[in-house]
Design an enzyme around this catalytic site. Structure first.
Site, PDB file in Angstrom:
ATOM      1  N   LEU A  33       0.720  -1.331  -0.182  1.00  0.00           N
ATOM      2  CA  LEU A  33      -0.092  -0.171   0.036  1.00  0.00           C
ATOM      3  C   LEU A  33       0.842   1.285  -0.039  1.00  0.00           C
ATOM      4  O   LEU A  33       1.881   1.419   0.544  1.00  0.00           O
ATOM      5  CB  LEU A  33      -0.873   0.036   1.202  1.00  0.00           C
ATOM      6  CG  LEU A  33      -1.844  -1.378   1.388  1.00  0.00           C
ATOM      7  CD1 LEU A  33      -2.610  -0.910   2.377  1.00  0.00           C
ATOM      8  CD2 LEU A  33      -2.608  -1.204   0.084  1.00  0.00           C
ATOM      9  N   GLY A  36      -1.764   6.429  -2.366  1.00  0.00           N
ATOM     10  CA  GLY A  36      -2.765   6.276  -3.679  1.00  0.00           C
ATOM     11  C   GLY A  36      -3.873   5.324  -3.123  1.00  0.00           C
ATOM     12  O   GLY A  36      -5.027   5.686  -3.144  1.00  0.00           O
ATOM     13  N   HIS A  37      -3.445   4.095  -2.613  1.00  0.00           N
ATOM     14  CA  HIS A  37      -4.437   3.199  -1.775  1.00  0.00           C
ATOM     15  C   HIS A  37      -5.237   3.909  -0.877  1.00  0.00           C
ATOM     16  O   HIS A  37      -6.376   3.844  -0.720  1.00  0.00           O
ATOM     17  CB  HIS A  37      -3.842   1.896  -1.367  1.00  0.00           C
ATOM     18  CG  HIS A  37      -3.156   1.067  -2.547  1.00  0.00           C
ATOM     19  ND1 HIS A  37      -1.772   0.938  -2.573  1.00  0.00           N
ATOM     20  CD2 HIS A  37      -3.498   0.418  -3.548  1.00  0.00           C
ATOM     21  CE1 HIS A  37      -1.522   0.229  -3.619  1.00  0.00           C
ATOM     22  NE2 HIS A  37      -2.444   0.030  -4.314  1.00  0.00           N
ATOM     23  N   GLN A  61      -5.150 -11.666 -13.007  1.00  0.00           N
ATOM     24  CA  GLN A  61      -5.071 -10.675 -14.064  1.00  0.00           C
ATOM     25  C   GLN A  61      -3.626 -10.152 -14.459  1.00  0.00           C
ATOM     26  O   GLN A  61      -3.378  -9.359 -15.073  1.00  0.00           O
ATOM     27  CB  GLN A  61      -5.508  -9.198 -13.361  1.00  0.00           C
ATOM     28  CG  GLN A  61      -4.433  -8.866 -12.265  1.00  0.00           C
ATOM     29  CD  GLN A  61      -5.301  -7.683 -11.181  1.00  0.00           C
ATOM     30  OE1 GLN A  61      -6.323  -8.130 -10.790  1.00  0.00           O
ATOM     31  NE2 GLN A  61      -4.779  -6.490 -11.472  1.00  0.00           N
ATOM     32  N   GLY A 147      -9.407   3.979  -8.087  1.00  0.00           N
ATOM     33  CA  GLY A 147      -8.466   5.139  -8.504  1.00  0.00           C
ATOM     34  C   GLY A 147      -8.458   5.570  -9.799  1.00  0.00           C
ATOM     35  O   GLY A 147      -8.547   4.689 -10.541  1.00  0.00           O
ATOM     36  N   LYS A 149      -6.286   6.531 -11.374  1.00  0.00           N
ATOM     37  CA  LYS A 149      -4.792   6.059 -12.006  1.00  0.00           C
ATOM     38  C   LYS A 149      -5.121   5.137 -12.959  1.00  0.00           C
ATOM     39  O   LYS A 149      -4.344   5.032 -14.015  1.00  0.00           O
ATOM     40  CB  LYS A 149      -4.099   5.459 -10.661  1.00  0.00           C
ATOM     41  CG  LYS A 149      -3.031   4.508 -11.260  1.00  0.00           C
ATOM     42  CD  LYS A 149      -1.776   5.374 -11.728  1.00  0.00           C
ATOM     43  CE  LYS A 149      -0.426   4.461 -11.864  1.00  0.00           C
ATOM     44  NZ  LYS A 149      -0.822   3.176 -11.977  1.00  0.00           N
ATOM     45  N   MET A 184       1.796   7.406  -8.267  1.00  0.00           N
ATOM     46  CA  MET A 184       2.381   6.490  -7.207  1.00  0.00           C
ATOM     47  C   MET A 184       1.804   5.342  -7.575  1.00  0.00           C
ATOM     48  O   MET A 184       0.513   5.084  -8.228  1.00  0.00           O
ATOM     49  CB  MET A 184       1.629   6.543  -5.843  1.00  0.00           C
ATOM     50  CG  MET A 184       2.286   7.812  -5.090  1.00  0.00           C
ATOM     51  SD  MET A 184       1.745   7.893  -3.438  1.00  0.00           S
ATOM     52  CE  MET A 184       2.493   9.156  -2.778  1.00  0.00           C
TER      53      MET A 184
HETATM   54  P1  AMP Z   1      -3.681  -1.799  -6.979  1.00  0.00           P
HETATM   55  O1  AMP Z   1      -3.203  -2.310  -5.710  1.00  0.00           O
HETATM   56  O2  AMP Z   1      -2.593  -1.199  -7.742  1.00  0.00           O
HETATM   57  O3  AMP Z   1      -4.486  -2.862  -7.663  1.00  0.00           O
HETATM   58  O4  AMP Z   1      -4.593  -0.666  -6.888  1.00  0.00           O
HETATM   59  C1  AMP Z   1      -5.800  -0.904  -6.064  1.00  0.00           C
HETATM   60  C2  AMP Z   1      -6.480   0.512  -6.142  1.00  0.00           C
HETATM   61  O5  AMP Z   1      -5.870   1.519  -5.841  1.00  0.00           O
HETATM   62  C3  AMP Z   1      -7.051   0.663  -7.725  1.00  0.00           C
HETATM   63  O6  AMP Z   1      -8.392   1.159  -7.651  1.00  0.00           O
HETATM   64  C4  AMP Z   1      -5.961   1.688  -8.271  1.00  0.00           C
HETATM   65  O7  AMP Z   1      -6.703   2.580  -9.326  1.00  0.00           O
HETATM   66  C5  AMP Z   1      -5.709   2.586  -6.824  1.00  0.00           C
HETATM   67  N1  AMP Z   1      -4.644   3.163  -7.049  1.00  0.00           N
HETATM   68  C6  AMP Z   1      -3.484   2.821  -7.327  1.00  0.00           C
HETATM   69  N2  AMP Z   1      -2.526   3.735  -7.457  1.00  0.00           N
HETATM   70  C7  AMP Z   1      -3.184   5.007  -7.120  1.00  0.00           C
HETATM   71  C8  AMP Z   1      -2.909   6.278  -7.142  1.00  0.00           C
HETATM   72  N3  AMP Z   1      -1.295   6.806  -7.378  1.00  0.00           N
HETATM   73  N4  AMP Z   1      -3.661   7.178  -6.593  1.00  0.00           N
HETATM   74  C9  AMP Z   1      -4.967   6.834  -6.723  1.00  0.00           C
HETATM   75  N5  AMP Z   1      -5.425   5.654  -6.665  1.00  0.00           N
HETATM   76  C10 AMP Z   1      -4.473   4.728  -6.789  1.00  0.00           C
END
Ligand code: AMP
Length: 281
Positions: A33, A36-37, A61, A147, A149, A184
């Protein structure tokens, strides 16, 4: 804070919360984490009585030859961060429970997920929609925070939620960036110092495109794309996967730039590390 790994326990707890009339918010993640998370947790706290954050490195995935085995993991640190951020429940299931050896059902959105990242990663969104459908059935959320992102992922999941009639409201959080503008990502961890420095060019290239639109009034998609490309290709560490201007609601490529609707999306490799980013116009 409760930590649950059993899928049966998660489902019966979610059922209990619902029986008690509590609203549930879910932040699905693959862990490792960062801010962003964590910003997504904050989005749900006011909306829901119970905030669940799931941590699951979702094998379906990842494509063949991708970074599943080396994907960064640090559950203890993640739990610490969740505790500090007042998550009520962390759901961290085992791979063998989510995907037992005879697992054979997949959920696939057949339109939005085909282009952009779907071209380089043809099975990626099928894995995302499958795991999210499972997480939705296990955690029974009223709200899910995603996110911006991962802009295409947001649109794919919204479509799956609508098409499959999940009674869930999607809340989208803005991109959280490092001080130098790099979005991030858990995958930033892989970047060597030279690539890390070069990675700034992603946001810089999109900002150059945005400037053309905002300061010069350019609406020609090809001109904006070539401006973004010209900045990206100045960097010797970046190999461009795609640069597109899309409608942020559908991810379909735009014919003309439309302020408030169009989104610049980029994907690029820095050595073998693939990064994505986007900027609204
Ligand atoms: P992940 O762990 O990469 O699958 O991301 C989990 C959630 O966090 C997803 O909805 C992503 O879009 C969101 N997320 C990842 N990085 C960021 C970021 N830099 N800013 C905002 N949300 C993010």
């Amino acid at each position: 804070m409760q930590v649950v790994s059993s899928i049966d326990e998660m489902q019966s707890l979610a059922g209990e919360f619902r029986k008690q009339g509590k609203t549930i918010g879910l932040v699905p993640t693959m862990g490792f984490l960062h801010e962003g998370h964590l910003s997504l947790i904050d989005l749900l706290r006011d909306r829901s009585d119970v905030v669940i954050l799931s941590i699951f490195v979702n094998s379906t995935q990842f494509g063949i030859g991708e970074d599943l085995e080396k994907y960064p993991r640090d559950l203890n640190h993640d739990l610490e961060l969740c505790g500090e951020r007042q998550v009520d429940l962390v759901f961290a299931p085992e791979d063998s429970q989510m995907y037992p050896s005879d697992y054979s059902t997949f959920v696939s959105e057949e339109d939005i997920g085909k282009g952009l990242c779907g071209l380089a990663r043809p099975t990626h969104f099928r894995g995302v929609t499958t795991v999210c459908a499972k997480l939705f059935n296990l955690c029974m959320p009223d709200f899910v925070a995603l996110g911006q992102k991962d802009a295409q992922q947001v649109v794919v999941l919204k479509k799956m939620i609508a098409d499959l009639n999940f009674p869930i409201e999607v809340v989208v959080g803005p991109i959280v960036r490092e001080p130098d503008g790099l979005a991030m990502s858990s995958r930033n961890e892989y970047l060597q110092p030279r690539q890390r420095e070069g990675a700034m060019v992603l946001i810089q290239s999109m900002q150059a495109g945005k400037k053309l639109v905002e300061e010069k009034g350019v609406t020609n998609v090809e001109r904006v794309k070539s401006e973004v490309m010209s900045v990206l290709t100045q960097s010797s560490v970046v190999r461009v996967n795609y640069v597109e201007i899309v409608d942020r609601r559908t991810m379909q490529v735009e014919r003309e730039v439309e302020s408030g609707r169009s989104l610049i999306v980029v994907a690029a490799w820095l050595n073998e590390v693939r990064l994505i980013d986007n900027l609204p116009l």
